[in-house]
Design a protein around this motif. Structure first.
Motif, PDB file in Angstrom:
ATOM      1  N   ARG A 511       0.717  -1.265  -0.098  1.00 55.45           N
ATOM      2  CA  ARG A 511      -0.409   0.003  -0.448  1.00 55.45           C
ATOM      3  C   ARG A 511       1.052   1.331   0.202  1.00 55.45           C
ATOM      4  O   ARG A 511       2.069   1.540  -0.060  1.00 55.45           O
ATOM      5  CB  ARG A 511      -1.185  -0.245   1.361  1.00 55.45           C
ATOM      6  N   ASP A 512       0.301   2.519   0.021  1.00 51.80           N
ATOM      7  CA  ASP A 512       0.890   3.688  -0.363  1.00 51.80           C
ATOM      8  C   ASP A 512       2.153   3.986   0.952  1.00 51.80           C
ATOM      9  O   ASP A 512       2.546   4.851   0.877  1.00 51.80           O
ATOM     10  CB  ASP A 512      -0.038   4.767  -1.136  1.00 51.80           C
ATOM     11  N   ARG A 513       1.169   3.975   1.940  1.00 50.00           N
ATOM     12  CA  ARG A 513       1.584   4.212   3.173  1.00 50.00           C
ATOM     13  C   ARG A 513       2.595   3.370   3.907  1.00 50.00           C
ATOM     14  O   ARG A 513       3.232   3.891   4.475  1.00 50.00           O
ATOM     15  CB  ARG A 513      -0.121   4.030   4.196  1.00 50.00           C
ATOM     16  N   GLU A 514       3.024   2.260   2.960  1.00 44.66           N
ATOM     17  CA  GLU A 514       3.733   1.075   3.425  1.00 44.66           C
ATOM     18  C   GLU A 514       4.816   1.989   2.623  1.00 44.66           C
ATOM     19  O   GLU A 514       6.004   1.651   2.793  1.00 44.66           O
ATOM     20  CB  GLU A 514       3.520  -0.397   3.114  1.00 44.66           C
ATOM     21  N   THR A 516       4.636   4.630   2.114  1.00 45.60           N
ATOM     22  CA  THR A 516       5.983   6.405   2.184  1.00 45.60           C
ATOM     23  C   THR A 516       6.636   5.883   3.609  1.00 45.60           C
ATOM     24  O   THR A 516       7.748   6.245   3.445  1.00 45.60           O
ATOM     25  CB  THR A 516       4.800   6.547   2.313  1.00 45.60           C
ATOM     26  N   ALA A 517       6.460   4.887   4.056  1.00 42.24           N
ATOM     27  CA  ALA A 517       7.234   4.306   5.060  1.00 42.24           C
ATOM     28  C   ALA A 517       8.620   4.105   5.219  1.00 42.24           C
ATOM     29  O   ALA A 517       9.773   4.133   5.268  1.00 42.24           O
ATOM     30  CB  ALA A 517       5.903   3.777   6.372  1.00 42.24           C
ATOM     31  N   ASP A 520      10.763   6.896   4.124  1.00 44.29           N
ATOM     32  CA  ASP A 520      11.200   7.397   5.548  1.00 44.29           C
ATOM     33  C   ASP A 520      12.449   6.699   5.643  1.00 44.29           C
ATOM     34  O   ASP A 520      13.117   7.214   6.485  1.00 44.29           O
ATOM     35  CB  ASP A 520       9.639   7.775   6.256  1.00 44.29           C
TER      36      ASP A 520
END
Length: 687
Positions: A511-514, A516-517, A520
């Motif tokens: 997923r996109d949040r993964e 993004t993490a 980072d």
């Protein structure tokens, strides 16, 4: 050699075996291995199947091998593999034959209508009847348009699977051969995919059309001759059979001569290419006469192959003349005898119509096609069959297989040995190593000491010559590779597409949040900001080597495999970026094995494996500083000296590892000012 315990000869003086230092370099690096094991195509590629049948054994056949050896020519190899391909498409062949029956009717009515128009019409004084028969012969041409449409429709069903199968076979062989064979397999595979497969498709399409037309045209003409008078076959068939037999007899030697000519031409071209880049060396070494002699030998071999091919082409022309020119000539010479024995003038003209308008053009087209395109087609197809097929995949693991017990190591090497040849010195010699879940292991050693070989064996891309490799307590199987380990080579692979597709290559459901993490954690924010978004197109040629490595590291982070192996996969990153990436990857629950090129990378590991060819030693960084002379050399340490030397100063220059103080003269001080005169110089060899 056991890495987990002590070896009685580890600290004894030793001499390096000859050639050991270059042993790891001499073998091609496994940089062609993608981060995950490639999904190989099945052995049955859809084109030219049945190859594996040749490798089986038959007791009666094997007992006769010595007595009557068979010559396995290129024509035999292609024919042996073409039969299963055609059997699998029997329905297509039958539908193609159904449409071709219209051509049979057209040929039959053409000569028969002319004969009846003369005998029953014009010569009998009934012109309307003659005109009617001529109209019937002309009307037989009308179905040729729908027949051609149907033939070409069925032709695609027979030709396109051949090309697709050849492409799959070439790609599959390139993927499996990237690790199993030395040399540049990509050049040959690229030629097979882009050029040779198209030659095969076009040649096969032309051959099918010509052979189909020949079969049904000859069948229509022979049927018409029988309907006119069976005696006509006594004059027409002998030269046709003789010429056909002569022509068919030339096919195997013509294919062999054409292959010899292509081989000689390639050899001369390769020789000329080497000469073009070595003229000065040849002149300096005084090797001009030898080089001229070699060039003359290759040129003479090419000339001999060309002459042999030309001689067989002359035989082919003779066969064509026998088939196409002799039947009408013999028919005219035998016309008086045939007319005296009851042959009508109309039948004689109809027979000449069959010979000149149907048989001769069909025979000439077939022989021309077989002699030119057919020979080239056999040679090209044989190039797809002369190499071993891709290895078959192991069966998938059983659903009933019990999961590994808690505490089972992720990877184990038990008495593993590896050498690149039967007579070569071993790169790994009875090495035992255990990598537990969540462990961080670094591998260091001089260049050529076998670090990349160990990574390949641990990842399952190289099979050891002795001992056993286990993943999660089970023997290594290629079918388990993508679920157990990820191997990142030094040269990161980035393909054209979006950044999102590149990062999700090993885990498409990320997923996109993964993502993004992950960005980072690894430090991909700058690259993401420069490209604009995850959906931005990635042009591999416009990325730096460090950016490529960051993308590859991002894939591995998202996949989070139980075993992650970095074979100098951070070599293009600066020390700060490398530290950030390794700390992020080390925080994952899986095991991390790093082939380190910087000592700072090794010091972050819980354990370090020091390799010096078959001699290895494993321990923590502090233990190795006390017990391993090679590790101290790699760290640039000298033993303490008795004479008073000034302590290292803390000039913040990067003479050694980043962040370490530098002593006068370029010596690197260890211990951050707390040592008693311990000095070092840069390492004698790279890690």
């Amino acid at each position: 050699m056991k890495a987990d315990g002590a070896h009685p000869r580890r600290d004894e003086p030793h001499e390096d075996p000859p050639g050991r230092d270059g042993q790891d370099r001499a073998h091609p690096r496994r940089d062609a291995q993608l981060e995950a094991a490639p999904r190989r195509e099945a052995q049955q590629c859809g084109a030219l199947p049945g190859r594996e049948a040749r490798h089986g054994s038959h007791p009666r056949r094997d007992s006769r091998l010595d007595a009557a050896p068979r010559r396995d020519t290129s024509l035999c190899r292609v024919g042996r593999e073409a039969r299963p391909f055609l059997r699998a498409r029997t329905g297509v062949v039958l539908r193609l034959a159904g449409w071709s029956l219209l051509e049979f009717a057209q040929t039959f009515l053409g000569g028969f209508g002319v004969a009846r128009a003369l005998d029953d019409g014009f010569l009998a004084g009934r012109p309307p009847t003659g005109l009617l028969w001529l109209a019937v012969a002309a009307a037989a041409v009308l179905p040729s348009v729908p027949a051609a449409r149907g033939v070409f429709g069925r032709l695609a069903d027979l030709v396109e699977p051949l090309r697709d199968g050849l492409v799959r076979r070439a790609v599959s062989r390139a993927l499996s051969g990237a690790l199993d064979r030395s040399g540049d397999v990509s050049t040959r595979s690229l030629s097979q995919v882009t050029h040779q497969s198209e030659i095969a498709r076009d040649g096969w399409a032309g051959l099918v059309l010509t052979l189909r037309s020949f079969v049904f045209t000859v069948a229509g003409a022979v049927t018409g001759l029988l309907a006119l008078s069976p005696a006509l076959l006594l004059i027409v068939l002998p030269p046709l059979v003789l010429g056909s037999a002569l022509f068919l007899g030339t096919l195997p030697p013509m294919a062999a001569r054409q292959r010899d000519y292509l081989t000689a031409d390639e050899a001369y071209a390769a020789h000329a290419g080497r000469l073009a880049t070595s003229v000065r060396d040849i002149a300096a070494a005084g090797a001009a006469e030898r080089t001229v002699a070699e060039s003359r030998t290759l040129a003479e071999a090419q000339l001999a192959a060309s002459r042999s091919l030309a001689r067989w082409s002359g035989v082919r022309v003779l066969a064509l003349a026998v088939c196409g020119r002799f039947p009408p000539l013999l028919l005219l010479l035998g016309a008086p005898w045939l007319l005296r024995n009851g042959l009508t003038p109309g039948a004689l003209v109809g027979a000449l119509t069959y010979l000149t308008q149907a048989l001769a053009p069909a025979v000439q087209a077939l022989m021309t096609m077989l002699g030119t395109v057919g020979g080239r087609l056999v040679v090209v197809l044989d190039r797809f069959t002369d190499a071993p097929p891709p290895p078959a995949e192991d069966p998938p693991p059983s659903r009933d297989a019990a999961p590994p017990a808690r505490g089972t190591p992720v990877a184990e090497l038990h008495e593993v040995s590896f050498a690149y040849g039967p007579g070569a010195h071993p790169v790994l010699d009875r090495l035992s190593l255990t990598v537990g879940a969540g462990e961080h292991l670094a591998v260091v050693g001089p260049s050529g000491s076998g670090k990349s070989t160990l990574a390949a064996v641990l990842a399952g891309t190289e099979r050891p010559t002795g001992g056993a490799v286990r993943w999660r307590g089970r023997p290594v199987r290629p079918a388990d590779a993508t679920s157990v380990r990820v191997l990142l080579p030094q040269h990161a692979y980035v393909f054209s597409g979006s950044l999102r597709d590149n990062l999700r290559y090993l885990r498409p459901d990320a997923r996109d949040r993964e993502i993004t993490a992950m960005a980072d954690a690894l430090g991909l924010e700058a690259l993401l900001s420069r490209l604009g978004s995850l959906d931005a197109a990635v042009e591999p040629d416009r990325l730096s080597q460090g950016e490529r490595q960051l993308i590859a590291l991002g894939r591995a982070y998202l996949a989070a495999p139980p075993l992650l192996i970095l074979d100098e996969a951070t070599s293009r990153l600066d020390p700060a970026a490398e530290t950030r990436a390794e700390l992020a990857l080390g925080a994952l629950p899986g095991a991390l094995v790093v082939v380190a090129h910087r000592l700072s990378s090794a010091r972050r590991a819980g354990r370090i494996l020091v390799m010096d060819g078959p001699r290895t030693q494993c321990g923590t960084p502090d233990e190795l500083l006390r017990s391993c002379a090679l590790y101290r050399d790699l760290a640039g340490l000298w033993e303490p000296e008795a004479t008073g030397q000034p302590e290292a100063t803390g000039q913040p220059e990067a003479a050694g590892e980043p962040g370490e103080p530098v002593a006068p003269g370029g010596a690197v001080g260890i211990g951050r000012g707390k040592g008693r005169g311990i000095r070092s110089t840069p390492p004698p060899s790279p890690v």
